[in-house]
Design an enzyme around this catalytic site. Sequence first.
Site, mmCIF file in Angstrom:
data_model
loop_
_atom_site.group_PDB
_atom_site.id
_atom_site.type_symbol
_atom_site.label_atom_id
_atom_site.label_comp_id
_atom_site.label_asym_id
_atom_site.label_seq_id
_atom_site.Cartn_x
_atom_site.Cartn_y
_atom_site.Cartn_z
ATOM 1 N N LYS A 282 0.718 -1.519 0.135
ATOM 2 C CA LYS A 282 0.081 -0.006 -0.005
ATOM 3 C C LYS A 282 1.081 1.020 -0.017
ATOM 4 O O LYS A 282 1.441 1.718 0.983
ATOM 5 C CB LYS A 282 -0.902 -0.097 1.292
ATOM 6 C CG LYS A 282 -2.266 0.305 1.177
ATOM 7 C CD LYS A 282 -3.359 0.134 2.072
ATOM 8 C CE LYS A 282 -4.535 1.005 2.086
ATOM 9 N NZ LYS A 282 -5.275 1.315 0.846
HETATM 10 N N1 PMP Z 1 -7.239 -2.735 -3.422
HETATM 11 C C1 PMP Z 1 -6.789 -1.578 -3.280
HETATM 12 C C2 PMP Z 1 -6.023 -0.699 -4.529
HETATM 13 C C3 PMP Z 1 -6.972 -0.845 -1.989
HETATM 14 O O1 PMP Z 1 -6.648 0.314 -2.079
HETATM 15 C C4 PMP Z 1 -7.778 -1.365 -0.917
HETATM 16 C C5 PMP Z 1 -8.120 -0.519 0.290
HETATM 17 N N2 PMP Z 1 -6.990 -0.979 1.027
HETATM 18 C C6 PMP Z 1 -8.346 -2.673 -1.160
HETATM 19 C C7 PMP Z 1 -7.799 -3.277 -2.403
HETATM 20 C C8 PMP Z 1 -9.177 -3.350 -0.296
HETATM 21 O O2 PMP Z 1 -7.959 -3.662 0.664
HETATM 22 P P1 PMP Z 1 -8.545 -4.065 2.195
HETATM 23 O O3 PMP Z 1 -9.759 -5.144 2.172
HETATM 24 O O4 PMP Z 1 -7.289 -4.670 3.004
HETATM 25 O O5 PMP Z 1 -8.895 -2.672 2.778
#
Ligand code: PMP
Length: 316
Positions: free
Chosen positions: A159
């Site tokens: 991220k």
């Molecule tokens: N893909 C991206 C590009 C994201 O930014 C997110 C949000 N964090 C997600 C998927 C979903 O991830 P999570 O379920 O861990 O929030």
Amino acid sequence: MSTSRPKYAYFGGDIVPFEEANVSILNHTFNYGTGVFGGIRGYWNEDEEQMFVFRPQDHFIRFLDSARLLSFEVDETPEHLIEVLMELLRTEAWRENVYIRPLAYISSERIGVRLHGLDYAVAIFSLPFGQYVSNEEGTAVTFSSWRRIDDTMIPARGKITGAYINSAFIKTDAERAGYDEAIVLNQDGHLAEGSAENVFVVRKGVVYTPPVTANILEGITRRTLMHLMREELKLEVVERDIDRSEVYLADEVFFCGTGVQIAAVTSVDRRPIADGKMGPIVQDLRDLYFKVVTGRVDKYRHWNQPVYEQVPTKSS
Ligand code: PMP
């Protein structure tokens, strides 16, 4: 999205008033996007007068892994970050749903693009938060003309702050074209994800989602839903590459993520998905998910980290 501002932040190793949590315009991450972040939700349960943070351990493990991807030397553990987060939330004394944003960044004030040999810092803030997409029960999407960043460019499984320019292009162009969101394809032409969500496609009773090697973020909601669908809804869930044309023929399509929670995609490129209404699997999954995240399912209480020992009064 929220317009409320936090009152406190974890910054420089302490909980400080939010106004004191600032960096200079010479800050390396501000100049080059060399940071990583997380996105966690805290759910207020009115019956128990308790806030439950959803899967903080898993979020902080991914957060520290993202920092490790960038060679950040961050002397932190998920356990310590949870302690800090609990203290921050108790100081804020929220009595509503919140979004939590941990950040790891390069605190050095230096010109010169690189990742190593610099100073690194962690900050966390939280703020009240509602829905991420305006229509969670009938999201209109398009296929983005952008492609998802490839692992050979910037790893999507991290991220990484600067990488979200890719997401910003996807989201802005989708909204300007009159859609709520977009699905983005990877370099191979298979489905990757949404701008900030993972994606699932249901065909003939089987649920498909792109594998972690498809240039996606390894979503914690994705992992949660795969488990709930298999264990509780007794569905077959398969990780495999998905073609664009399969979406046009799908019975149900949905997005998931901490921010978006679960959004039923009911049209893609103005073509209705099945009958153009939220389908039964998404419906069941949403019902179950909201019970789980608010601490209403005993079996999954280990995913809910309670914040308060003493309930904050309404005026605090
Ligand atoms: N893909 C991206 C590009 C994201 O930014 C997110 C949000 N964090 C997600 C998927 C979903 O991830 P999570 O379920 O861990 O929030």
